[in-house]
Motif scaffolding. Structure first.
Motif, PDB file in Angstrom:
ATOM      1  N   PHE A 200       6.638 -19.052   9.540  1.00 46.88           N
ATOM      2  CA  PHE A 200       5.605 -19.814  10.244  1.00 46.88           C
ATOM      3  C   PHE A 200       6.193 -20.733  11.317  1.00 46.88           C
ATOM      4  O   PHE A 200       5.456 -21.172  12.209  1.00 46.88           O
ATOM      5  N   LYS A 201       7.496 -21.062  11.216  1.00 48.86           N
ATOM      6  CA  LYS A 201       8.140 -21.930  12.209  1.00 48.86           C
ATOM      7  C   LYS A 201       7.296 -23.183  12.460  1.00 48.86           C
ATOM      8  O   LYS A 201       6.857 -23.464  13.574  1.00 48.86           O
ATOM      9  N   VAL A 202       7.085 -23.968  11.406  1.00 49.92           N
ATOM     10  CA  VAL A 202       6.141 -25.077  11.500  1.00 49.92           C
ATOM     11  C   VAL A 202       6.690 -26.209  12.360  1.00 49.92           C
ATOM     12  O   VAL A 202       7.893 -26.462  12.411  1.00 49.92           O
ATOM     13  N   ASP A 203       5.762 -26.874  13.020  1.00 45.16           N
ATOM     14  CA  ASP A 203       6.121 -28.060  13.800  1.00 45.16           C
ATOM     15  C   ASP A 203       6.375 -29.247  12.888  1.00 45.16           C
ATOM     16  O   ASP A 203       7.298 -30.032  13.135  1.00 45.16           O
ATOM     17  N   VAL A 204       5.552 -29.399  11.844  1.00 40.23           N
ATOM     18  CA  VAL A 204       5.701 -30.507  10.907  1.00 40.23           C
ATOM     19  C   VAL A 204       5.554 -29.969   9.489  1.00 40.23           C
ATOM     20  O   VAL A 204       4.624 -29.204   9.204  1.00 40.23           O
ATOM     21  N   ALA A 205       6.466 -30.379   8.608  1.00 40.25           N
ATOM     22  CA  ALA A 205       6.368 -30.071   7.177  1.00 40.25           C
ATOM     23  C   ALA A 205       6.174 -31.375   6.421  1.00 40.25           C
ATOM     24  O   ALA A 205       7.002 -32.289   6.532  1.00 40.25           O
ATOM     25  N   PHE A 206       5.081 -31.483   5.691  1.00 37.02           N
ATOM     26  CA  PHE A 206       4.807 -32.646   4.842  1.00 37.02           C
ATOM     27  C   PHE A 206       5.278 -32.293   3.430  1.00 37.02           C
ATOM     28  O   PHE A 206       4.669 -31.445   2.761  1.00 37.02           O
ATOM     29  N   LEU A 207       6.352 -32.947   2.959  1.00 37.60           N
ATOM     30  CA  LEU A 207       6.981 -32.570   1.698  1.00 37.60           C
ATOM     31  C   LEU A 207       7.082 -33.756   0.747  1.00 37.60           C
ATOM     32  O   LEU A 207       7.434 -34.865   1.166  1.00 37.60           O
ATOM     33  N   PRO A 208       6.818 -33.532  -0.562  1.00 34.62           N
ATOM     34  CA  PRO A 208       6.925 -34.617  -1.542  1.00 34.62           C
ATOM     35  C   PRO A 208       8.389 -34.949  -1.822  1.00 34.62           C
ATOM     36  O   PRO A 208       9.270 -34.093  -1.690  1.00 34.62           O
ATOM     37  N   ILE A 209       8.645 -36.190  -2.224  1.00 32.23           N
ATOM     38  CA  ILE A 209      10.025 -36.613  -2.495  1.00 32.23           C
ATOM     39  C   ILE A 209      10.181 -37.324  -3.835  1.00 32.23           C
ATOM     40  O   ILE A 209      11.274 -37.772  -4.169  1.00 32.23           O
ATOM     41  N   ASN A 210       9.117 -37.429  -4.627  1.00 33.73           N
ATOM     42  CA  ASN A 210       9.186 -38.280  -5.832  1.00 33.73           C
ATOM     43  C   ASN A 210       9.946 -37.656  -6.991  1.00 33.73           C
ATOM     44  O   ASN A 210      10.273 -38.327  -7.960  1.00 33.73           O
ATOM     45  N   GLY A 211      10.264 -36.351  -6.921  1.00 29.79           N
ATOM     46  CA  GLY A 211      11.124 -35.732  -7.918  1.00 29.79           C
ATOM     47  C   GLY A 211      10.402 -35.277  -9.169  1.00 29.79           C
ATOM     48  O   GLY A 211       9.175 -35.377  -9.297  1.00 29.79           O
ATOM     49  N   ASN A 212      11.195 -34.794 -10.114  1.00 34.08           N
ATOM     50  CA  ASN A 212      10.675 -34.190 -11.340  1.00 34.08           C
ATOM     51  C   ASN A 212      11.371 -34.831 -12.535  1.00 34.08           C
ATOM     52  O   ASN A 212      12.487 -34.453 -12.878  1.00 34.08           O
ATOM     53  N   LYS A 213      10.731 -35.806 -13.147  1.00 30.66           N
ATOM     54  CA  LYS A 213      11.312 -36.547 -14.263  1.00 30.66           C
ATOM     55  C   LYS A 213      10.366 -36.480 -15.451  1.00 30.66           C
ATOM     56  O   LYS A 213       9.303 -37.119 -15.449  1.00 30.66           O
ATOM     57  N   PRO A 214      10.722 -35.695 -16.474  1.00 31.95           N
ATOM     58  CA  PRO A 214       9.824 -35.497 -17.614  1.00 31.95           C
ATOM     59  C   PRO A 214       9.400 -36.797 -18.295  1.00 31.95           C
ATOM     60  O   PRO A 214       8.299 -36.869 -18.857  1.00 31.95           O
ATOM     61  N   GLU A 215      10.247 -37.819 -18.261  1.00 36.67           N
ATOM     62  CA  GLU A 215       9.899 -39.078 -18.916  1.00 36.67           C
ATOM     63  C   GLU A 215       8.679 -39.749 -18.282  1.00 36.67           C
ATOM     64  O   GLU A 215       8.052 -40.624 -18.882  1.00 36.67           O
ATOM     65  N   ARG A 216       8.314 -39.347 -17.075  1.00 38.00           N
ATOM     66  CA  ARG A 216       7.107 -39.890 -16.448  1.00 38.00           C
ATOM     67  C   ARG A 216       5.833 -39.306 -17.057  1.00 38.00           C
ATOM     68  O   ARG A 216       4.742 -39.823 -16.826  1.00 38.00           O
ATOM     69  N   LYS A 217       5.944 -38.189 -17.753  1.00 34.74           N
ATOM     70  CA  LYS A 217       4.816 -37.522 -18.405  1.00 34.74           C
ATOM     71  C   LYS A 217       3.785 -36.992 -17.404  1.00 34.74           C
ATOM     72  O   LYS A 217       2.580 -36.948 -17.689  1.00 34.74           O
ATOM     73  N   VAL A 218       4.259 -36.644 -16.231  1.00 32.75           N
ATOM     74  CA  VAL A 218       3.411 -36.005 -15.224  1.00 32.75           C
ATOM     75  C   VAL A 218       4.185 -34.855 -14.608  1.00 32.75           C
ATOM     76  O   VAL A 218       5.418 -34.825 -14.660  1.00 32.75           O
ATOM     77  N   ALA A 219       3.470 -33.905 -14.010  1.00 30.38           N
ATOM     78  CA  ALA A 219       4.131 -32.788 -13.348  1.00 30.38           C
ATOM     79  C   ALA A 219       4.963 -33.300 -12.176  1.00 30.38           C
ATOM     80  O   ALA A 219       4.636 -34.323 -11.562  1.00 30.38           O
ATOM     81  N   GLY A 220       6.034 -32.572 -11.873  1.00 28.48           N
ATOM     82  CA  GLY A 220       6.999 -33.059 -10.897  1.00 28.48           C
ATOM     83  C   GLY A 220       6.895 -32.409  -9.537  1.00 28.48           C
ATOM     84  O   GLY A 220       6.054 -31.548  -9.285  1.00 28.48           O
ATOM     85  N   ASN A 221       7.798 -32.844  -8.662  1.00 31.03           N
ATOM     86  CA  ASN A 221       7.838 -32.422  -7.269  1.00 31.03           C
ATOM     87  C   ASN A 221       9.281 -32.257  -6.814  1.00 31.03           C
ATOM     88  O   ASN A 221      10.224 -32.580  -7.538  1.00 31.03           O
ATOM     89  N   LEU A 222       9.437 -31.815  -5.583  1.00 28.88           N
ATOM     90  CA  LEU A 222      10.730 -31.882  -4.931  1.00 28.88           C
ATOM     91  C   LEU A 222      11.262 -33.308  -5.002  1.00 28.88           C
ATOM     92  O   LEU A 222      10.483 -34.266  -4.926  1.00 28.88           O
ATOM     93  N   ASN A 223      12.579 -33.442  -5.116  1.00 25.62           N
ATOM     94  CA  ASN A 223      13.150 -34.781  -4.964  1.00 25.62           C
ATOM     95  C   ASN A 223      13.556 -34.989  -3.509  1.00 25.62           C
ATOM     96  O   ASN A 223      13.396 -34.089  -2.665  1.00 25.62           O
ATOM     97  N   PHE A 224      14.074 -36.160  -3.200  1.00 24.81           N
ATOM     98  CA  PHE A 224      14.357 -36.499  -1.805  1.00 24.81           C
ATOM     99  C   PHE A 224      15.383 -35.568  -1.173  1.00 24.81           C
ATOM    100  O   PHE A 224      15.271 -35.204  -0.002  1.00 24.81           O
ATOM    101  N   GLU A 225      16.387 -35.149  -1.964  1.00 27.18           N
ATOM    102  CA  GLU A 225      17.394 -34.247  -1.405  1.00 27.18           C
ATOM    103  C   GLU A 225      16.822 -32.852  -1.192  1.00 27.18           C
ATOM    104  O   GLU A 225      17.065 -32.216  -0.158  1.00 27.18           O
ATOM    105  N   GLU A 226      16.040 -32.373  -2.144  1.00 23.90           N
ATOM    106  CA  GLU A 226      15.433 -31.050  -2.003  1.00 23.90           C
ATOM    107  C   GLU A 226      14.491 -30.998  -0.803  1.00 23.90           C
ATOM    108  O   GLU A 226      14.426 -29.986  -0.092  1.00 23.90           O
TER     109      GLU A 226
END
Length: 280
Positions: A200-226
């Motif tokens: 798609f060669k996107v102009d802007v990618a909106f990406l999550p950075i909060n990560g995936n930590k099971p101790e939060r008891k919620v589904a996870g996301n990409l972390n800042f490095e990913e």
């Protein structure tokens, strides 16, 4: 003390309305969490807004309090005319009745785009007709006004499908004029994500950075490095982080993303709450 918005309420609304007649390029406002408002040729596409305190109230007396740490930038009923609004999946910070119902009420012609698998759940939450939302699956697209939306898979935490094989968690590519943007929804890095997005060669990618930590008891996301690595891998012209600075238990310091984006030479922009970004 709450994280202060760069601009909010009437100042934010005035900023949005001031560029309605601009025909060159497009503009983006970050409304908090995963909510982004796209303005193109005077038309508006609203990705996954959460503009209430419904989760804070819901979890106030539980072992998982959703304590807000940033200001609300605008009341949903105060937004300008919206042509298209999305919900990438059924979690309340992406499908919030207290946010969406005022928006739907103020915009009789609005189109709501969702994963097809979630149609009945969305209709129940929003008390709307089951045939009202526009459902997409991966490898499908729909054109609404100047916006063409493509469904792409998201893993939150898995690539989950219903019994008919339709995705429950999705991201969206929006194409309008010569531009393309990618809104991830909530997702982890999964096998094939680069190959799916890169063409798609996107102009802007909106990406999550909060990560995936099971101790939060919620589904996870990409972390800042990913997020920094993915933005580079798909050759996005600009990567904008999201899904942080809303709830104290499920956030990330965007400066960590900045550090990794500079390390990977990923073009990036960290937006402040209510701030606008112009792409020409």
């Amino acid at each position: 003390m709450l994280i202060q918005a760069y601009q909010k309420d009437q100042q934010l609304l005035t900023d949005i309305e001031s560029t309605m007649a601009v025909t060159e390029g497009f503009r983006v406002w970050w409304l908090g969490q995963s909510g982004f408002l796209i303005q193109y040729q005077g038309k508006h596409l609203l990705f996954d807004p959460y503009l209430s305190d419904s989760l804070t109230k819901k979890y106030a007396h539980t072992d998982k309090p959703h304590t807000r740490i940033s200001e609300l930038v605008i009341q949903p009923q105060a937004l300008p005319v919206i042509e298209v609004v999305t919900s990438s999946h059924n979690h309340t910070d992406h499908l919030d009745a207290e946010t969406l119902l005022p928006i739907l009420a103020n915009n009789p012609a609005i189109k709501l785009v969702i994963p097809e698998a979630n149609r009945l759940f969305v209709a129940e939450r929003l008390k709307c007709r089951p045939d009202f939302p526009i459902g997409l699956n991966d490898n499908e697209n729909v054109t609404i006004g100047p916006f063409r939306l493509y469904g792409v898979p998201a893993a939150h935490n898995t690539l989950e499908r219903d019994e008919a094989g339709k995705l429950k968690y999705m991201g969206f590519i929006a194409e309008f004029g010569p531009y393309k943007v990618y809104h991830s929804g909530d997702t982890l890095w999964y096998e094939g994500i680069v190959e799916t997005l890169q063409p798609f060669k996107v102009d802007v990618a909106f990406l999550p950075i909060n990560g995936n930590k099971p101790e939060r008891k919620v589904a996870g996301n990409l972390n800042f490095e990913e997020a920094a690595k993915l933005g580079k891998a798909i050759e996005a012209k600009l990567t904008v982080p999201h899904h942080y600075h809303l709830f104290g238990f499920n956030t990330e310091d965007p400066e960590n993303f900045v550090r990794k984006a500079e390390e990977y030479k990923t073009p990036y922009k960290v937006m402040r709450l209510g701030e606008s970004l112009e792409i020409i």
